[in-house]
Scaffold this active site. Structure first.
Site, PDB file in Angstrom:
ATOM      1  CE1 TYR A   1      -4.177   1.690   0.247  1.00 48.76           C
ATOM      2  CE2 TYR A   1      -2.993   3.152   1.753  1.00 48.76           C
ATOM      3  CZ  TYR A   1      -4.095   2.874   0.952  1.00 48.76           C
ATOM      4  OH  TYR A   1      -5.110   3.800   0.834  1.00 48.76           O
TER       5      TYR A   1
ATOM      6  CG  PHE B   1      -1.699   8.762  -5.047  1.00 52.90           C
ATOM      7  CD1 PHE B   1      -1.144   8.921  -6.305  1.00 52.90           C
ATOM      8  CD2 PHE B   1      -1.035   7.934  -4.144  1.00 52.90           C
ATOM      9  CE1 PHE B   1       0.036   8.266  -6.653  1.00 52.90           C
ATOM     10  CE2 PHE B   1       0.152   7.276  -4.483  1.00 52.90           C
ATOM     11  CZ  PHE B   1       0.677   7.446  -5.739  1.00 52.90           C
ATOM     12  CD  GLU B   2      -6.357   3.491  -2.170  1.00 57.29           C
ATOM     13  OE1 GLU B   2      -7.013   2.967  -3.092  1.00 57.29           O
ATOM     14  OE2 GLU B   2      -6.584   3.280  -0.978  1.00 57.29           O
ATOM     15  CB  ILE B   3       0.548   2.762  -6.173  1.00 54.86           C
ATOM     16  CG1 ILE B   3       0.487   3.985  -7.094  1.00 54.86           C
ATOM     17  CG2 ILE B   3       1.119   1.552  -6.922  1.00 54.86           C
ATOM     18  CD1 ILE B   3       1.848   4.472  -7.576  1.00 54.86           C
TER      19      ILE B   3
ATOM     20  CG  HIS C   1      -8.652   1.605   1.245  1.00 61.25           C
ATOM     21  ND1 HIS C   1      -8.499   2.043  -0.051  1.00 61.25           N
ATOM     22  CD2 HIS C   1      -9.727   0.781   1.215  1.00 61.25           C
ATOM     23  CE1 HIS C   1      -9.425   1.510  -0.824  1.00 61.25           C
ATOM     24  NE2 HIS C   1     -10.200   0.748  -0.078  1.00 61.25           N
TER      25      HIS C   1
END
Ligand code: GDP
Ligand code: MN
Length: 349
Positions: free
Chosen positions: A178, A235-237, A272
């Site tokens: 994450y 924004f998330e990768i 998350h």
């Protein structure tokens, strides 16, 4: 130390020539966007920047998801902008509706009260479906099942610096699950009982709590209360396999059963973040300092003039939110014993 998957370093021949494709393995990864047809021109801006700063050299795919069918204009415009393949998915009703255990009267009353109190999106049903979908369902849509990593992109975001390496590959090679670029305190009126639900989950599922987790990022008293810190999830990768794991699904199902997506207005960002903070060892969460990003109203502009110039950034460092009082990023550095970049103290306010 982290393996840094840069084919090129600043100053190497070719650094300035971003048409050179970095060598190295491709990841099984996709961009993912949840959007309405009416978002077409705002997502177009986001895609253009992601492509210019990164994806035109990598050509990763892009999955678009919507609770309504995408229209031809949306598909035409986005397909023409994305350098990889595009896929368009219709979200099934079960993933975008009230689960049967929700008391409709109670949920309606909450929306009315929140409208009175002028809580942002407090009266919105669709926003709640969106938050629940992003919390529990996007990663298991059929179109997402072929991929292992995702990068979430919203309409109207900005990217300010070139990205000279593959962040998906960075995640893979360093076993990150994450990542984030901005963190902040959640608005408490949207999540008054979220932490009670989390504590219930911890009690029922101690087997899912990771050794060496980031509880200290989330709580100042060893888990008694939530300090409201979260990673901003627009924004998330991240790793799709992690989100599809039994641990994460047990977590989501437990929260969903408690009903706070509708009886309050739980956001996918704290959901998350708390999941990552408790169920991953802390070294599996990554801060992407070199991905410069804006989503209204906050900016992440990398600290350090040399870095900004070598990445051709166009953000104003004065706008950088990282070290301001309402950001949780300094706390993330502290709990991970990371040294803050030179100059951070000058950016405090
Ligand atoms: P905010 O960032 O919290 O202000 O919320 P946004 O309005 O940006 O919504 C978050 C994401 O969900 C964005 O990618 C939106 O395009 C998407 N979104 C929000 N509401 C809906 C909806 O009703 N339908 C669809 N298909 N997408 C939505
Ligand atoms: Mn948004």
């Amino acid at each position: 130390a982290d393996k840094y998957p840069l084919a090129l370093k600043p100053g190497d021949p070719g650094w300035d020539d971003l048409t050179t494709i970095n060598s190295g393995p491709r990841m099984n990864a996709t961009f993912v966007t949840l959007a309405r047809n009416g978002d077409v021109w705002e997502i177009a801006k986001s895609i253009r920047q992601v492509e210019d700063r990164f994806n035109r050299r990598y050509n990763y795919d892009w999955v678009f998801l919507n609770d309504q069918p995408f229209d031809d204009l949306f598909k035409k415009v986005t397909t023409s902008l994305v350098s990889g393949k595009t896929h368009y998915g219709l979200i099934p009703t079960e993933h975008w509706s009230f689960p049967p255990h929700i008391d409709q009267e109670k949920a309606k009353k909450v929306r009315e009260d929140m409208a009175q109190k002028k809580i942002i999106y407090g009266d919105s049903i669709s926003y709640r479906h969106m938050c629940r979908f992003e919390s529990g369902f996007f990663f298991r849509q059929p179109l997402m099942m072929n991929y292992e990593y995702y990068w979430r992109v919203e309409p109207s975001i900005k990217l300010f610096c070139d990205i000279h390496y593959d962040p998906f590959r960075y995640m893979h090679e360093n076993n990150k699950k994450y990542s984030f670029v901005l963190s902040l305190y959640e608005y408490i009126d949207t999540i008054p009982t979220l932490w009670d639900s989390v504590k219930k989950f911890i009690k029922n599922h101690p087997e899912h709590i990771a050794a060496g987790n980031s509880m200290a990022f989330l709580s100042d008293d060893g888990g008694e209360t939530y300090n409201k810190c979260h990673f901003w999830s627009n924004f998330e990768i991240g790793s799709l396999s992690w989100l599809r794991s039994k641990a994460y699904l047990d977590f989501f199902n437990s929260l969903d059963q408690d009903g706070g997506f509708f009886y309050e207005r739980w956001g996918d960002a704290p959901v998350h973040s708390i999941a990552a903070g408790l169920m991953l060892p802390k070294d599996q969460i990554h801060f992407f300092n070199d991905i410069a990003y804006y989503h209204v109203p906050f900016t992440h502009c990398p600290t350090g003039e040399a870095l900004r110039q070598s990445l051709r950034c166009h953000c104003d460092p004065k706008e950088n939110f990282d070290w301001k009082g309402y950001s949780c990023t300094a706390r993330f550095f502290d709990i991970n014993n990371m040294e803050k970049p030179e100059g951070w103290e000058q950016e405090k306010d």
